[in-house]
Design a protein around this motif. Structure first.
Motif, PDB file in Angstrom:
ATOM      1  N   HIS A 238       0.823  -1.211   0.000  1.00  0.00           N
ATOM      2  CA  HIS A 238       0.000   0.000   0.000  1.00  0.00           C
ATOM      3  C   HIS A 238       0.858   1.262   0.000  1.00  0.00           C
ATOM      4  O   HIS A 238       0.528   2.226  -0.688  1.00  0.00           O
ATOM      5  CB  HIS A 238      -0.936   0.018   1.218  1.00  0.00           C
ATOM      6  CG  HIS A 238      -2.193  -0.746   0.987  1.00  0.00           C
ATOM      7  ND1 HIS A 238      -2.244  -2.122   1.049  1.00  0.00           N
ATOM      8  CD2 HIS A 238      -3.444  -0.334   0.655  1.00  0.00           C
ATOM      9  CE1 HIS A 238      -3.477  -2.514   0.773  1.00  0.00           C
ATOM     10  NE2 HIS A 238      -4.220  -1.457   0.535  1.00  0.00           N
ATOM     11  N   ALA A 239       1.916   1.235   0.783  1.00  0.00           N
ATOM     12  CA  ALA A 239       2.788   2.413   0.841  1.00  0.00           C
ATOM     13  C   ALA A 239       3.366   2.695  -0.543  1.00  0.00           C
ATOM     14  O   ALA A 239       3.447   3.846  -0.975  1.00  0.00           O
ATOM     15  CB  ALA A 239       3.897   2.207   1.856  1.00  0.00           C
ATOM     16  N   ILE A 240       3.728   1.634  -1.255  1.00  0.00           N
ATOM     17  CA  ILE A 240       4.292   1.815  -2.594  1.00  0.00           C
ATOM     18  C   ILE A 240       3.203   2.313  -3.546  1.00  0.00           C
ATOM     19  O   ILE A 240       3.409   3.247  -4.322  1.00  0.00           O
ATOM     20  CB  ILE A 240       4.911   0.499  -3.106  1.00  0.00           C
ATOM     21  CG1 ILE A 240       6.137   0.158  -2.258  1.00  0.00           C
ATOM     22  CG2 ILE A 240       5.303   0.614  -4.570  1.00  0.00           C
ATOM     23  CD1 ILE A 240       6.745  -1.188  -2.568  1.00  0.00           C
ATOM     24  N   GLU A 241       2.035   1.693  -3.441  1.00  0.00           N
ATOM     25  CA  GLU A 241       0.922   2.083  -4.303  1.00  0.00           C
ATOM     26  C   GLU A 241       0.634   3.586  -4.179  1.00  0.00           C
ATOM     27  O   GLU A 241       0.323   4.253  -5.161  1.00  0.00           O
ATOM     28  CB  GLU A 241      -0.311   1.301  -3.855  1.00  0.00           C
ATOM     29  CG  GLU A 241      -1.280   0.990  -4.958  1.00  0.00           C
ATOM     30  CD  GLU A 241      -2.214  -0.131  -4.528  1.00  0.00           C
ATOM     31  OE1 GLU A 241      -2.555  -0.186  -3.330  1.00  0.00           O
ATOM     32  OE2 GLU A 241      -2.594  -0.932  -5.378  1.00  0.00           O
ATOM     33  N   ASN A 242       0.760   4.088  -2.959  1.00  0.00           N
ATOM     34  CA  ASN A 242       0.445   5.500  -2.732  1.00  0.00           C
ATOM     35  C   ASN A 242       1.439   6.462  -3.363  1.00  0.00           C
ATOM     36  O   ASN A 242       1.132   7.631  -3.539  1.00  0.00           O
ATOM     37  CB  ASN A 242       0.373   5.788  -1.218  1.00  0.00           C
ATOM     38  CG  ASN A 242      -0.896   5.242  -0.620  1.00  0.00           C
ATOM     39  OD1 ASN A 242      -1.833   4.905  -1.357  1.00  0.00           O
ATOM     40  ND2 ASN A 242      -0.946   5.135   0.694  1.00  0.00           N
ATOM     41  N   HIS A 245       3.315   6.821  -8.781  1.00  0.00           N
ATOM     42  CA  HIS A 245       2.722   7.381  -9.990  1.00  0.00           C
ATOM     43  C   HIS A 245       3.650   8.500 -10.429  1.00  0.00           C
ATOM     44  O   HIS A 245       4.654   8.774  -9.767  1.00  0.00           O
ATOM     45  CB  HIS A 245       1.304   7.881  -9.728  1.00  0.00           C
ATOM     46  CG  HIS A 245       1.147   8.502  -8.379  1.00  0.00           C
ATOM     47  ND1 HIS A 245       1.645   9.749  -8.088  1.00  0.00           N
ATOM     48  CD2 HIS A 245       0.622   8.027  -7.223  1.00  0.00           C
ATOM     49  CE1 HIS A 245       1.387  10.024  -6.817  1.00  0.00           C
ATOM     50  NE2 HIS A 245       0.788   9.004  -6.256  1.00  0.00           N
ATOM     51  N   HIS A 246       3.355   9.139 -11.519  1.00  0.00           N
ATOM     52  CA  HIS A 246       4.217  10.203 -12.053  1.00  0.00           C
ATOM     53  C   HIS A 246       5.660   9.741 -12.161  1.00  0.00           C
ATOM     54  O   HIS A 246       6.584  10.476 -11.838  1.00  0.00           O
ATOM     55  CB  HIS A 246       4.159  11.462 -11.173  1.00  0.00           C
ATOM     56  CG  HIS A 246       2.770  11.919 -10.889  1.00  0.00           C
ATOM     57  ND1 HIS A 246       1.856  12.108 -11.893  1.00  0.00           N
ATOM     58  CD2 HIS A 246       2.112  12.179  -9.727  1.00  0.00           C
ATOM     59  CE1 HIS A 246       0.712  12.499 -11.355  1.00  0.00           C
ATOM     60  NE2 HIS A 246       0.834  12.529 -10.046  1.00  0.00           N
ATOM     61  N   GLY A 247       5.848   8.483 -12.554  1.00  0.00           N
ATOM     62  CA  GLY A 247       7.198   8.015 -12.842  1.00  0.00           C
ATOM     63  C   GLY A 247       8.087   7.780 -11.643  1.00  0.00           C
ATOM     64  O   GLY A 247       9.294   7.661 -11.763  1.00  0.00           O
ATOM     65  N   ARG A 248       7.508   7.721 -10.435  1.00  0.00           N
ATOM     66  CA  ARG A 248       8.351   7.558  -9.251  1.00  0.00           C
ATOM     67  C   ARG A 248       8.798   6.113  -9.058  1.00  0.00           C
ATOM     68  O   ARG A 248       8.161   5.190  -9.528  1.00  0.00           O
ATOM     69  CB  ARG A 248       7.585   8.020  -8.024  1.00  0.00           C
ATOM     70  CG  ARG A 248       7.344   9.498  -8.085  1.00  0.00           C
ATOM     71  CD  ARG A 248       6.299   9.880  -7.107  1.00  0.00           C
ATOM     72  NE  ARG A 248       6.288  11.324  -6.947  1.00  0.00           N
ATOM     73  CZ  ARG A 248       5.619  11.936  -5.997  1.00  0.00           C
ATOM     74  NH1 ARG A 248       4.929  11.238  -5.129  1.00  0.00           N
ATOM     75  NH2 ARG A 248       5.643  13.243  -5.915  1.00  0.00           N
ATOM     76  N   PRO A 315      16.843   7.335 -10.630  1.00  0.00           N
ATOM     77  CA  PRO A 315      16.661   8.776 -10.797  1.00  0.00           C
ATOM     78  C   PRO A 315      15.419   9.330 -10.105  1.00  0.00           C
ATOM     79  O   PRO A 315      15.376  10.512  -9.803  1.00  0.00           O
ATOM     80  CB  PRO A 315      16.549   8.946 -12.317  1.00  0.00           C
ATOM     81  CG  PRO A 315      16.183   7.602 -12.837  1.00  0.00           C
ATOM     82  CD  PRO A 315      16.776   6.612 -11.899  1.00  0.00           C
ATOM     83  N   ALA A 316      14.401   8.494  -9.862  1.00  0.00           N
ATOM     84  CA  ALA A 316      13.158   9.027  -9.289  1.00  0.00           C
ATOM     85  C   ALA A 316      12.777   8.295  -8.011  1.00  0.00           C
ATOM     86  O   ALA A 316      11.600   8.049  -7.738  1.00  0.00           O
ATOM     87  CB  ALA A 316      12.041   8.931 -10.326  1.00  0.00           C
ATOM     88  N   LEU A 317      13.793   7.946  -7.221  1.00  0.00           N
ATOM     89  CA  LEU A 317      13.541   7.168  -6.003  1.00  0.00           C
ATOM     90  C   LEU A 317      12.732   7.981  -4.989  1.00  0.00           C
ATOM     91  O   LEU A 317      13.106   9.098  -4.637  1.00  0.00           O
ATOM     92  CB  LEU A 317      14.883   6.752  -5.395  1.00  0.00           C
ATOM     93  CG  LEU A 317      14.817   5.901  -4.131  1.00  0.00           C
ATOM     94  CD1 LEU A 317      14.123   4.578  -4.411  1.00  0.00           C
ATOM     95  CD2 LEU A 317      16.218   5.640  -3.574  1.00  0.00           C
TER      96      LEU A 317
END
Ligand SMILES: Nc1ncnc2c1ncn2[C@@H]1O[C@H](COP(=O)(O)OP(=O)(O)OP(=O)(O)O)[C@@H](O)[C@H]1O
Ligand SMILES: [Zn+2]
Length: 732
Positions: A238-242, A245-248, A315-317
């Motif tokens: 869930h934490a990841i799902e949140n 988005h936007h390439g993160r 790059p987008a961690l």
């Protein structure tokens, strides 16, 4: 002409200057090929200057610059520089070892051409029902293309083995057009269906909210202390799902991915439309390179990996998760002796993002940080699955029992009950082989390794004696080598012996042994786990391989053998480890509707460790340990570093350490320097080993001291001594 400073895989903590025609600041982080002595080495450009401290006419030129892939980012180089400084390890070695093997080679990375197929107007107008119903592949490919407008070659091939051929026919027909694209690889898409998501319980919901709070999307360390089976994985998902988005990107570190193959499938199922890659030592060179590049390009959004994955450029961690953060496999025990968990915390800090450390039994270091408020503590205190309760834990006092092949009557009886109820039992014992040694009852000879301070383990089926430290093996002798007595006896129990004993005791039961020996064959481990889940096994005998993260609904009994040696060990971390291991293995029992039971055979049932275990009270036990550590002056109240030395003669190693201790005493920092001592495993693979411990109450003081000491030590390291520094050592 520019002067290029290059980091090389050389055990010297410095950069090397070369002339680099056409190499500019934009090339920092790029691989170059340079002459070094009579060799040619691949290195990384760290700086580009106009001057050098050397005579410029004597500088050699860079032979080649590899612009096949993007350079390492400043963020990556900063993290690697930090590791080099903190762990006192040469920068060039740190960088080169963080890269996939293929990138350290002198050959360029093969840049593949791949095709992208786009739908044409003609293709859009084709009515699917006009295709013959037999043409299944043709229909599927056209339908997918019509729905997506364009597909990469990789995506086409996942549709069917003949899909690419069909697509090329479409191109000929004018239904699709083919574009050639160069890129390193096409990202693989997973083709699993999205799994159902359980409704979070209250604890889980609180944890997810705390982690995902938008205001907290800055650096913070969250210690997620959830009992076994409390659904920590669901919180991570869930934490990841949140955030995803936007390439993160999200980085998830796990101890040993090969041990928990189902974890990867859980993630893939949940994020079926997201590019997820794994990074671990089980991958071949090409796979590892491919996954690493997808991560570096930002195409892979979720990276699931073991400790080596911590150095992957991302790059987008936006979030890091470390599962089973207490696990000692996060610490590398050779070369750069880093702790991936600690480096992960530093990385989160450098990137100003949250990091979650999850465990049922957090390391005392993390627990202490939570206690002092440096980390935020979140707790999951109940099992997530309906009806699942924690198993009852009891000790069997082996002083009052007659053991048969190391197994007590009450344990045998408990197994018998499970067999009658068609439930599964797991016997846990952390020693593979038949018996840890053989001995002669006449003269007390026992099998010892000539090259190590250890015994030779009996592997009965192969009639071999084997050293589990250096790999030496020999035939089992027919008689005692000293007195000739032909009646040699096994000493103690290993998994093979327990397996044999249980098979004899329960001839109708299906006994399966799971340890490093029985799972050596490729896929064996996965197949065995499946067998257990399919209920084709009644009794499991295994090592810690079985302890972690598995869900076996029919498993209701866990028996633990041979735990006593850790209770009074010289290693101050032994009881912390034993507690964690027993909580983990106990956590396998009673995960579904049927309650579980755990029986621990011990001669010391009154030991405080069992007290905490019986109550499933990690916190109380951790407090007890912290008090002990504070009194004894051990971590986490002290920071330690170990100077390790090995030499053909023990005296050489000890002399070297004595001189290094002298150097240390002259340095101006408040550290305590102990006496050189032989290592607990004093002999390993023919080398004598010794070490010298230094301690300080301040991490800063320790770091300043180590920097100076590390520079001074080479002056006294003469002859055949090999030495290394181990900062925050876990093993002695
Ligand atoms: N909210 C929920 N409702 C019902 N079942 C759940 C819920 N959350 C998780 N589960 C299930 O509970 C089981 C245990 O979850 P999980 O494996 O994540 O536990 P864990 O905390 O990682 O335990 P361990 O430390 O033993 O690995 C899984 O089968 C999972 O699908
Ligand atoms: Zn050996």
């Amino acid at each position: 002409m520019n002067v290029v400073q290059v980091a090389l895989d050389i055990p010297l903590n410095r950069l090397f200057d070369y002339l680099g025609d056409g190499i500019t600041q934009d090339d920092i982080g790029t691989r170059v090929l340079v002459p070094f002595g009579n060799r040619r080495l691949v290195g990384i450009v760290i700086a580009v200057n106009t001057e050098t401290n050397f005579a410029i006419e004597r500088l050699k030129s860079v032979l080649h610059i590899y612009r096949d892939i993007p350079p390492l980012s400043a963020e990556s180089l900063n993290l690697l520089q930090f590791c080099s400084d903190y762990y006192c390890h040469p920068f060039g070695e740190v960088i080169m070892n963080a890269l996939p093997t293929r990138m350290r080679r002198t050959l360029p990375i093969p840049v593949k051409k791949y095709s992208r197929f786009c739908i044409t107007q003609a293709g859009l107008q084709v009515n699917l029902s006009s295709l013959p119903s037999r043409a299944i592949v043709k229909r599927r490919v056209l339908q997918t293309l019509q729905e997506n407008n364009a597909l990469d070659q990789g995506e086409v091939t996942t549709l069917s083995p003949t899909a690419l051929k069909t697509m090329r026919e479409f191109v000929v027909h004018g239904w699709a057009s083919e574009l050639e694209s160069t890129g390193v690889f096409t990202p693989p898409k997973t083709s699993v269906t999205t799994s159902s998501r359980p409704l979070l319980n209250e604890d889980q919901q609180l944890a997810v909210t705390a982690i995902s709070e938008p205001a907290l999307q800055t650096f913070q360390v969250i210690l997620l202390n959830g009992i076994t089976g409390s659904g920590k994985t669901e919180v991570y998902l869930h934490a990841i799902e949140n955030i995803i988005h936007h390439g993160r990107q999200a980085l998830v570190l796990v101890p040993e991915i090969n041990l928990t193959p189902q974890l990867e499938s859980v993630f893939r199922a949940r994020f079926s439309d997201i590019c997820l890659v794994s990074l671990h030592s089980g991958l071949n060179e090409t796979e590892r390179l491919q996954n690493w590049l997808l991560a570096q390009k930002g195409e892979a959004k979720i990276i699931l990996g073991t400790r080596l994955a911590i150095f992957t450029p991302l790059p987008a961690l936006k979030i890091i998760i470390v599962d089973e953060e207490h696990d000692s496999s996060f610490k590398q025990q050779e070369g750069l002796r880093y702790s991936a968990r600690d480096v992960a915390v530093i990385r989160a800090k450098q990137n100003n993002i949250p990091i979650v450390l999850g465990s049922a039994t957090p390391s005392l270091e993390s627990f202490y940080n939570a206690k002092t408020g440096r980390y935020q503590l979140l707790t999951l205190s109940t099992r997530a699955s309906m009806n699942a309760v924690l198993p009852e834990i009891r000790c069997i006092d082996t002083r009052r029992q007659k053991l048969q092949e190391g197994i007590s009557d009450p344990l045998i009886q408990a197994i018998r009950n499970r067999l009658a109820r068609k439930e599964q039992s797991l016997i846990f014992l952390n020693r593979r082989g038949y018996s840890p040694a053989i001995y002669c009852p006449e003269c007390a000879w026992h099998s010892a390794c000539n090259r190590c301070s250890s015994t030779l383990v009996l592997h009965l089926a192969e009639r071999k004696l084997r050293c589990h430290h250096c790999g030496h093996e020999e035939k089992t002798p027919l008689a005692c080598p000293t007195c000739g007595n032909p009646d040699l006896k096994p000493l103690g129990q290993g998994t093979q012996r327990v397996e044999t004993a249980l098979a004899a005791q329960f001839p109708d039961a299906r006994v399966l042994r799971i340890d490093r020996d029985s799972t050596r064959r490729k896929h064996a481990w996965k197949e065995m786990l499946q067998q257990v889940r399919d209920e084709e096994v009644d009794i499991l005998v295994g090592t810690q391989m079985l302890a972690k993260g598995h869900d076996f609904p029919k498993l209701t009994l866990v028996g633990a053998l041979n735990v006593d040696s850790a209770l009074y060990s010289a290693d101050f971390r032994a009881s912390e480890r034993l507690f964690a291991q027993l909580i983990q293995v106990a956590g396998r029992a009673g995960r579904a509707a049927i309650p579980g039971e755990v029986l621990i055979q011990t001669q010391f049932p009154d030991h405080p460790l069992f007290e905490g275990l019986r109550k499933h009270d990690y916190t109380a036990f951790a407090h007890t340990l912290l008090t002990e550590r504070e009194q004894a002056g051990f971590p986490p109240f002290m920071f330690q570093a170990l100077l390790r030395a090995e030499a053909p003669q023990l005296e050489t190693a000890l002399n070297f350490l004595a001189q290094a201790a002298h150097l240390a005493a002259d340095l101006p920092h408040p550290v305590t320097v102990y006496d050189p001592v032989p290592a607990p495993m004093a002999r390993l693979a023919g080398k004598e080993r010794a070490h010298l411990l230094v301690q300080s109450q301040s991490r800063g003081a320790m770091q300043s001291f180590l920097k100076l000491w590390n520079e001074a030590i080479p002056k006294v390291a003469k002859g055949k001594v090999r030495w290394s520094l181990d900062v925050d050592p876990l093993e002695f």
